[in-house]
Each structure stands twice: as structure tokens, then as C-alpha cells.
Write a protein that holds these residues in place. Structure first.
Motif, PDB file in Angstrom:
ATOM      1  N   SER A 138      23.592  20.292  47.266  1.00 46.70           N
ATOM      2  CA  SER A 138      22.190  20.760  46.485  1.00 46.70           C
ATOM      3  C   SER A 138      22.564  20.206  44.750  1.00 46.70           C
ATOM      4  CB  SER A 138      21.871  22.000  46.429  1.00 46.70           C
ATOM      5  OG  SER A 138      22.931  22.664  46.046  1.00 46.70           O
ATOM      6  N   GLY A 139      23.983  20.234  44.450  1.00 47.26           N
ATOM      7  CA  GLY A 139      23.924  19.478  43.084  1.00 47.26           C
ATOM      8  C   GLY A 139      23.442  18.077  42.656  1.00 47.26           C
ATOM      9  N   SER A 140      23.847  17.261  43.693  1.00 48.91           N
ATOM     10  CA  SER A 140      23.176  15.907  43.445  1.00 48.91           C
ATOM     11  C   SER A 140      21.967  15.622  43.955  1.00 48.91           C
ATOM     12  CB  SER A 140      24.272  14.950  44.481  1.00 48.91           C
ATOM     13  OG  SER A 140      24.849  15.396  45.311  1.00 48.91           O
ATOM     14  N   GLU A 141      21.522  16.517  44.762  1.00 44.56           N
ATOM     15  CA  GLU A 141      19.999  16.452  45.109  1.00 44.56           C
ATOM     16  C   GLU A 141      19.159  16.768  43.676  1.00 44.56           C
ATOM     17  OE1 GLU A 141      18.992  18.700  48.519  1.00 44.56           O
ATOM     18  OE2 GLU A 141      16.719  18.398  48.018  1.00 44.56           O
ATOM     19  N   GLU A 142      19.627  17.996  42.989  1.00 43.29           N
ATOM     20  CA  GLU A 142      18.945  18.237  41.964  1.00 43.29           C
ATOM     21  C   GLU A 142      18.739  16.976  40.967  1.00 43.29           C
ATOM     22  OE1 GLU A 142      20.127  21.752  40.194  1.00 43.29           O
ATOM     23  OE2 GLU A 142      19.673  22.820  42.479  1.00 43.29           O
ATOM     24  N   THR A 143      20.204  16.402  40.767  1.00 47.44           N
ATOM     25  CA  THR A 143      20.188  15.408  39.635  1.00 47.44           C
ATOM     26  C   THR A 143      19.412  13.920  40.174  1.00 47.44           C
ATOM     27  OG1 THR A 143      22.482  16.083  39.680  1.00 47.44           O
ATOM     28  CG2 THR A 143      22.024  13.798  38.815  1.00 47.44           C
ATOM     29  N   ILE A 144      19.327  13.839  41.521  1.00 50.86           N
ATOM     30  CA  ILE A 144      18.662  12.798  41.965  1.00 50.86           C
ATOM     31  C   ILE A 144      17.300  12.819  42.062  1.00 50.86           C
ATOM     32  CG2 ILE A 144      18.021  11.032  44.012  1.00 50.86           C
ATOM     33  CD1 ILE A 144      20.717  12.033  44.995  1.00 50.86           C
ATOM     34  N   ALA A 145      16.850  14.186  42.203  1.00 48.59           N
ATOM     35  CA  ALA A 145      15.249  14.393  41.976  1.00 48.59           C
ATOM     36  C   ALA A 145      14.875  14.555  40.692  1.00 48.59           C
ATOM     37  CB  ALA A 145      14.974  15.798  42.776  1.00 48.59           C
ATOM     38  N   ARG A 146      15.559  14.669  39.759  1.00 49.47           N
ATOM     39  CA  ARG A 146      15.257  14.490  38.167  1.00 49.47           C
ATOM     40  C   ARG A 146      15.225  13.121  37.905  1.00 49.47           C
ATOM     41  NH1 ARG A 146      19.964  16.669  35.111  1.00 49.47           N
ATOM     42  NH2 ARG A 146      20.681  14.554  35.397  1.00 49.47           N
ATOM     43  N   GLU A 147      16.144  12.211  38.306  1.00 41.50           N
ATOM     44  CA  GLU A 147      16.249  10.813  37.988  1.00 41.50           C
ATOM     45  C   GLU A 147      15.038   9.994  38.675  1.00 41.50           C
ATOM     46  OE1 GLU A 147      17.730   9.673  35.528  1.00 41.50           O
ATOM     47  OE2 GLU A 147      19.128  11.608  35.628  1.00 41.50           O
ATOM     48  N   ALA A 148      14.608  10.579  39.854  1.00 37.94           N
ATOM     49  CA  ALA A 148      13.638   9.976  40.597  1.00 37.94           C
ATOM     50  C   ALA A 148      12.086  10.193  39.538  1.00 37.94           C
ATOM     51  CB  ALA A 148      13.188  10.593  41.968  1.00 37.94           C
ATOM     52  N   GLN A 149      11.956  11.288  38.958  1.00 44.84           N
ATOM     53  CA  GLN A 149      10.873  11.578  38.310  1.00 44.84           C
ATOM     54  C   GLN A 149      10.907  10.902  36.927  1.00 44.84           C
ATOM     55  OE1 GLN A 149       8.342  13.472  39.332  1.00 44.84           O
ATOM     56  NE2 GLN A 149       9.623  13.414  41.331  1.00 44.84           N
ATOM     57  N   GLU A 150      12.088  10.709  36.343  1.00 41.99           N
ATOM     58  CA  GLU A 150      12.466   9.753  35.234  1.00 41.99           C
ATOM     59  C   GLU A 150      11.854   8.431  35.573  1.00 41.99           C
ATOM     60  OE1 GLU A 150      13.205  10.508  32.196  1.00 41.99           O
ATOM     61  OE2 GLU A 150      13.527  12.772  32.599  1.00 41.99           O
ATOM     62  N   LEU A 151      12.314   7.895  36.716  1.00 43.41           N
ATOM     63  CA  LEU A 151      12.084   6.424  37.038  1.00 43.41           C
ATOM     64  C   LEU A 151      10.535   6.326  37.205  1.00 43.41           C
ATOM     65  CD1 LEU A 151      12.748   3.830  38.097  1.00 43.41           C
ATOM     66  CD2 LEU A 151      12.937   4.794  40.432  1.00 43.41           C
ATOM     67  N   ILE A 152       9.956   7.390  37.741  1.00 40.02           N
ATOM     68  CA  ILE A 152       8.555   7.211  38.036  1.00 40.02           C
ATOM     69  C   ILE A 152       7.802   7.150  36.490  1.00 40.02           C
ATOM     70  CG2 ILE A 152       6.379   8.613  38.791  1.00 40.02           C
ATOM     71  CD1 ILE A 152       8.334   9.271  41.176  1.00 40.02           C
ATOM     72  N   ALA A 153       8.202   7.851  35.551  1.00 38.27           N
ATOM     73  CA  ALA A 153       7.926   7.870  34.265  1.00 38.27           C
ATOM     74  C   ALA A 153       7.942   6.533  33.445  1.00 38.27           C
ATOM     75  CB  ALA A 153       8.383   9.218  33.450  1.00 38.27           C
ATOM     76  N   ALA A 154       8.949   6.067  33.775  1.00 40.20           N
ATOM     77  CA  ALA A 154       9.554   4.703  33.098  1.00 40.20           C
ATOM     78  C   ALA A 154       8.743   3.575  33.807  1.00 40.20           C
ATOM     79  CB  ALA A 154      11.008   4.334  33.456  1.00 40.20           C
ATOM     80  N   LEU A 155       8.391   3.719  35.158  1.00 38.61           N
ATOM     81  CA  LEU A 155       7.341   2.604  35.755  1.00 38.61           C
ATOM     82  C   LEU A 155       5.859   2.808  35.388  1.00 38.61           C
ATOM     83  CD1 LEU A 155       8.979   2.723  39.309  1.00 38.61           C
ATOM     84  CD2 LEU A 155       9.361   0.878  37.417  1.00 38.61           C
ATOM     85  N   GLU A 156       5.611   4.067  35.014  1.00 39.90           N
ATOM     86  CA  GLU A 156       4.160   4.476  34.831  1.00 39.90           C
ATOM     87  C   GLU A 156       3.779   3.770  33.213  1.00 39.90           C
ATOM     88  OE1 GLU A 156       3.581   8.571  35.341  1.00 39.90           O
ATOM     89  OE2 GLU A 156       1.573   8.371  34.648  1.00 39.90           O
ATOM     90  N   SER A 157       5.059   3.856  32.630  1.00 43.60           N
ATOM     91  CA  SER A 157       4.726   3.524  31.150  1.00 43.60           C
ATOM     92  C   SER A 157       4.436   1.959  31.351  1.00 43.60           C
ATOM     93  CB  SER A 157       5.765   3.911  30.222  1.00 43.60           C
ATOM     94  OG  SER A 157       6.894   3.038  30.787  1.00 43.60           O
ATOM     95  N   SER A 158       4.511   1.057  32.431  1.00 48.12           N
ATOM     96  CA  SER A 158       4.249  -0.082  32.283  1.00 48.12           C
ATOM     97  C   SER A 158       2.741  -0.373  32.535  1.00 48.12           C
ATOM     98  CB  SER A 158       4.932  -0.955  33.404  1.00 48.12           C
ATOM     99  OG  SER A 158       4.451  -0.300  34.624  1.00 48.12           O
ATOM    100  N   ASN A 159       2.084   0.642  32.596  1.00 47.79           N
ATOM    101  CA  ASN A 159       0.479   0.698  32.727  1.00 47.79           C
ATOM    102  C   ASN A 159      -0.044  -0.398  33.509  1.00 47.79           C
ATOM    103  OD1 ASN A 159       0.196   2.594  30.724  1.00 47.79           O
ATOM    104  ND2 ASN A 159       0.518   1.217  28.947  1.00 47.79           N
ATOM    105  N   GLY A 160       0.500  -0.508  34.715  1.00 47.14           N
ATOM    106  CA  GLY A 160      -0.069  -1.218  35.696  1.00 47.14           C
ATOM    107  C   GLY A 160      -0.032  -2.782  35.348  1.00 47.14           C
ATOM    108  N   GLN A 161       0.846  -3.276  34.552  1.00 48.05           N
ATOM    109  CA  GLN A 161       1.211  -4.425  34.054  1.00 48.05           C
ATOM    110  C   GLN A 161       2.512  -4.926  34.738  1.00 48.05           C
ATOM    111  OE1 GLN A 161      -0.578  -6.369  32.156  1.00 48.05           O
ATOM    112  NE2 GLN A 161      -2.061  -4.816  32.397  1.00 48.05           N
ATOM    113  N   PRO A 162       2.883  -6.277  35.192  1.00 45.43           N
ATOM    114  CA  PRO A 162       3.940  -6.496  35.764  1.00 45.43           C
ATOM    115  C   PRO A 162       5.223  -6.111  35.034  1.00 45.43           C
ATOM    116  CG  PRO A 162       2.172  -8.400  35.861  1.00 45.43           C
ATOM    117  CD  PRO A 162       1.724  -7.204  34.938  1.00 45.43           C
ATOM    118  N   THR A 163       6.184  -5.768  35.970  1.00 43.44           N
ATOM    119  CA  THR A 163       7.245  -5.084  35.212  1.00 43.44           C
ATOM    120  C   THR A 163       8.647  -5.387  35.898  1.00 43.44           C
ATOM    121  OG1 THR A 163       8.228  -3.187  33.971  1.00 43.44           O
ATOM    122  CG2 THR A 163       7.076  -2.731  35.965  1.00 43.44           C
TER     123      THR A 163
END
Ligand code: HEM
Length: 504
Positions: A138-163
């Protein structure tokens, strides 16, 4: 003794002698191009060598051999050949190459390039240490889950523009490995981290064997030159420079830990576990702690960092690209996940309830074989393989791509079809012939972590975004998909469009 018995005994002995001699004679080597003194087979093969290796099943069949730079090389072109070498005869086929680079730069150390008893102890220790910090738990599961949310936030900040997918995916995956090894999300905290990622990328993409004909001639004579001279030549010098930058970065992390960590405290990451183990074995005999040298720590950390970043990040980039190019499949997966999970983030416990996602990732790992010709092994003794003789110190490539595209294992291999792994009861049925992590004693140390990452990141992406591809990129797919002949086959630079599904 009867003369007849003596004659039979002598006959049997002679037969045995000649049979053994035949096995050992070069005539019983696997087929392959000719080899001549000094140049070996270099005049008959095409470079980059790893690209040519992919063509050898059609040219020579299940196993082939050739000679390059004074080394005998063997290629395993079928699942049967890989299994027989890496599982049945694993004790003879689990060494790694020894060359100027592994000796002078890596000091015969580390997880990837080391072998022998010191490597065995290091691998055992590393698997245990990483398991303690949550490899597959579970330790790495929590770490990965947190990074997955960070990745989504990073991709979202591209505002639908090619990235570009390269930096955000690499950063997310790097943060996971950095958390386990260094105890912090270095990828986000260190402003020069993008530069480190591009160095890693160069290491895994650069093909040591892609060479100009003139270089072929130089390489042919290299083994007669001093190691210092060879390492000062342009290509080796560039590689040494990249390695040294990665080593310096890792050494900085080790120094910081050594200054701050009290060995009486419970270790929280790989470096601390290493320091604690060294402290625990202070009075142990030299043999028992040979794997705990400074060099081994430095090289194994950079191994985990290099092997753990580019591989998983590029697998995810292939997955995102494939979804962008196949909107029907993407919509099918998105509504399937929505149906099973609603909008809540995935957890590893969801895996048995998402057989279609499991089958999709399995098929993606088959179709986009990330390490097409494996990481080369070395035979540590004379060996026999499928009736052929393979001499000691042969370098052995596993043509994983050929295994994954063998039509006898996977009918219509050029078609991407996750349903080939779903049985009539709707259950996920993996194939043992899909071997992206290789098999046997040298198989990927990070397999369980990588599998967790692929599952949690892929589901999170499918849930969050409608992934598209700009026309400018669809028009250059051949270029994006081209294999450069490096260890890792990553997609070429490209941009995708990430549109939030909940904006619909
Ligand atoms: C999708 C992701 C990954 C793929 C496809 C992959 C694939 C491979 C392959 C093919 C090998 C060579 C095995 C052999 O020589 O027979 C390997 C070795 C290795 N991998 Fe991975 N890998 C992945 C992720 C990771 C991760 C996340 C880590 C680190 C945490 C990692 C660490 C290693 C190490 C240390 C080795 C060397 C093992 C040894 O020589 O004993 N890999 N990997």
C-alpha cells in the motif's frame, strides 16, 4: 575381458568423445552471418544493430549468432528459446556483459550491469528493501495515487491545447521512484530535474551500435587499444559524461542522507535502508557485506532511477497515444470504468473487477514492446540451447518483440485487440508469452511497481480525459513510431490534447 567387449567400450568412448566434440565445435553454433578475423560479422549486418536484430527471425530462425567487436552474440528469437535460456538454463545465462564501460565506469557494480555473488546479494537486499517501502504494497499505492492526481492537474493546466506528454509523464513516474529511493519528490522539488530526465532519455534512447561505416572499422580495432583511449573517443566520452552527471546527482542525494540519517532510526527509503544494513553488518565478514560498498550504492540508485523512470513513463506515453488514435476503444474503456468505479479514483483492489483494463494494458505491453531486444545477458559457462552450442561469455539478446509478434502465439499480431485476453466468462486471461519484463533470475526488479503504476495511471487518465491528437501529429505517425535502435523504444516527440471529461 573379451576382445568384443573391449572393442565395444572403445567404440562407445570414441562415439561419446566425438559427440561431445561436435557439440563444442563451431559447426554446432546457431546459424548466422559469416564472421571474419578483426571485423567479425560487421560487414554483413546492418546498423543500428538492435534494429537489424529484429529482422533475424526471418533470416535465421529461432536462435542465431554473429560476432561483433570480438564478442560472440546470440539472439533468442522465440518464446521457447528465451524460456530455455533464461528459465531452464538460468544458471548459465544470467551474467551481464563485461566491457571497458562496465569495468571502468560502473566498477562492475550495481543492479543492472553487475553479476556474480555480489550482484546476487545486492538484488536480494534491494528487493527486500523496496518491498519494505511498499513495492507492490500500500505504501507505493498511495505514492502512485498521489502522483496520478498531480499528473492530471498538470495535463489539465494545458487547457485543452496540444501539449507534449514527455515531461509531465516522466516527472510523475520519477516522483514515484524518487519517493521510494530518496524519500522525497525530487522531480518537483529540484528545478534542474528536467535536465536530468533528458539525460536519462539520452541513455536509454541512444544506440551504441548505430554507426557510420568508418566507425565500424574503428570499433573493430578498439579492443586492441587502451581503455583510457577508447573512453576518450567521441561516443564513449559522451556516454561517460551522461553517466557521470547521473552519478553526481545520486551522490548528492546519498551525501545529504548520510549527513542527516541516524542508523538507529527506522529506515524510510532505499538509501536509508542501505545505510542501516551497512551499520548492522559492521562486524560481519567481508564476504557478507561485499554488496554494501559506496560504489554499489551509487550505481544501484542510478540504476533504479534510470530503469524505473523512462520505461514506465514511455509505456504510459504509448498508451495515451494509442487512446488518442483510437477513440472508439477510448470511449469503450471510459464508459466501462465509469460504470465500475463512478468518479472515484482507482485502487489496486479494483483490478479483479476491471478485466478489460487489465487486458488493455497487457495488449499495450505486447503491441508496444518497450525493450524490443531486451537487456543483454552473458553466458557464464558453455551451454546448450535448443540443440546448439553456445560458448561461455556469449552476449545474449532476447528478441522480446519477435516473441510478442509471433502469429502462432498471437493470431493477427498487427491488430491491437485487448479482447484476445478476455475469456468466454469475461475474465482476464494473461498470456505467459507476453514478457515485457523478461523472465528468470534477471527479470525486471521493478515489475510489481511498474504494474501498479500502469494500472493506476492508465485508469486515472481514462477517467479524467478525452484524449485527442492534433492533425499535425497524425500526419507524422511513422516518425513518432520509428524505433531508433536504443534499449528502450519510446514514441518520438509529439503532442496530444487532454480535454477534461467532466467539462462535457
Ligand atoms: C513498464 C515498465 C518496465 C519495463 C517494460 C521494464 C523492463 C525491464 C527489462 C526487459 C529488463 C531486463 C531483464 C533481463 O535482463 O532479462 C529490466 C531490468 C531491470 N529493471 Fe525494469 N522495466 C520496467 C520498469 C522498471 C521499474 C519501475 C524499475 C525500478 C523500480 C525497474 C528496475 C529494473 C532493474 C533494476 C533491472 C535490472 C535487473 C537485473 O539485472 O537483475 N524496471 N526491466
Amino acid at each position: 575381458m573379451e576382445p568384443m567387449t573391449i572393442a565395444l567400450a572403445v567404440g562407445a568412448a570414441l562415439f561419446g568423445y566425438f559427440a561431445a566434440k561436435k557439440l563444442r565445435s563451431p559447426s554446432n553454433l546457431p546459424p548466422g552471418p559469416p564472421a571474419v578475423p578483426i571485423f567479425g560479422s560487421s560487414l554483413w549486418i546492418q546498423f543500428p544493430m538492435r534494429c537489424w536484430i529484429l529482422k533475424t527471425p526471418q533470416l535465421y530462425g529461432q536462435v542465431c549468432t554473429f560476432v561483433l567487436d570480438g564478442r560472440r552474440i546470440c539472439v533468442l528469437n522465440s518464446y521457447e528459446a528465451v524460456r530455455e535460456a533464461f528459465l531452464t538454463h538460468s544458471s548459465n545465462f544470467s551474467g551481464r556483459q563485461v566491457n571497458i564501460f562496465t569495468t571502468k565506469v560502473l566498477g562492475n557494480s550495481g543492479l543492472l550491469a553487475g553479476d556474480g555473488p555480489k550482484w546476487k546479494q545486492l538484488r536480494r537486499f534491494s528487493l527486500q528493501a523496496l518491498r519494505d517501502f511498499g513495492f507492490g504494497k500500500s505504501g507505493s499505492e498511495e505514492t502512485i495515487a498521489r502522483e496520478a492526481q498531480e499528473l492530471i492537474a498538470a495535463l489539465e493546466s494545458s487547457n485543452g491545447q496540444p501539449t507534449s506528454t514527455s515531461v509531465p509523464f516522466n516527472k510523475a513516474v520519477s516522483n514515484v521512484i524518487c519517493s521510494l529511493v530518496f524519500g522525497s519528490r525530487v522531480a518537483d522539488e529540484d528545478p534542474s530535474f528536467e535536465e536530468k530526465l533528458s539525460l536519462i532519455n539520452k541513455l536509454t534512447q541512444t544506440s551504441a551500435e548505430s554507426r557510420h561505416p568508418l566507425l565500424t572499422i574503428t570499433m573493430a580495432f578498439q579492443r586492441f587499444l587502451s581503455p583510457e583511449l577508447v573512453l576518450s573517443m567521441p561516443f564513449p566520452k559522451k556516454m561517460v559524461g551522461i553517466f557521470n552527471s547521473v552519478f553526481n546527482f545520486c551522490q548528492g542525494q546519498i551525501d545529504a542522507k548520510e549527513a542527516a540519517y541516524n542508523t538507529a532510526d527506522e529506515p524510510r527509503d532505499y538509501i536509508e535502508a542501505f545505510l542501516a544494513e551497512r551499520h548492522r553488518l559492521t562486524d560481519a565478514p567481508q564476504d557478507a557485506k561485499a554488496h554494501l560498498s559506496n560504489k554499489n550504492l551509487q550505481v544501484s540508485i542510478s540504476d533504479l532511477f534510470v530503469a524505473g523512470t523512462d520505461t514506465t513513463a514511455n509505456s504510459l506515453r504509448w498508451i495515451a497515444l494509442h487512446l488518442a488514435l483510437n477513440s472508439d476503444l477510448q470511449e469503450r474503456l471510459a464508459s466501462y470504468v465509469k460504470d465500475k468505479l463512478g468518479d472515484r479514483p482507482p485502487v489496486m483492489g479494483d483490478r479483479p473487477n476491471l478485466p478489460l483494463i487489465e487486458a488493455f494494458i497487457h495488449e499495450a505491453q505486447r503491441y508496444y514492446t518497450l525493450v524490443p531486444t531486451g537487456v543483454p545477458h552473458r553466458t557464464t559457462a558453455d551451454a546448450e540451447l535448443l540443440g546448439y552450442f553456445i560458448p561461455k561469455d556469449t552476449v545474449v539478446f532476447s528478441n522480446i518483440q519477435a516473441v510478442h509478434s509471433d502469429p502462432t502465439n498471437f493470431p493477427d499480431p498487427e491488430t491491437f485487440d485487448p479482447d484476445r485476453f478476455i475469456d468466454s466468462a469475461g475474465k482476464f486471461r494473461p498470456s505467459e508469452r507476453i514478457i515485457p519484463f523478461s523472465i528468470g533470475k534477471r527479470s525486471c526488479l521493478g515489475e510489481s511497481l511498474a504494474r501498479m503504476e500502469l494500472f493506476l495511471f492508465a485508469v486515472s487518465l481514462v477517467q479524467a480525459f478525452r484524449i485527442g491528437i492534433p492533425d499535425s501529429e497524425s500526419n507524422r505517425l511513422d516518425e513518432i513510431r520509428r524505433y531508433s535502435g536504443g534499449v528502450v523504444h519510446s514514441p518520438g516527440p509529439h503532442e496530444l490534447i487532454f480535454q477534461r471529461r467532466d467539462d462535457d
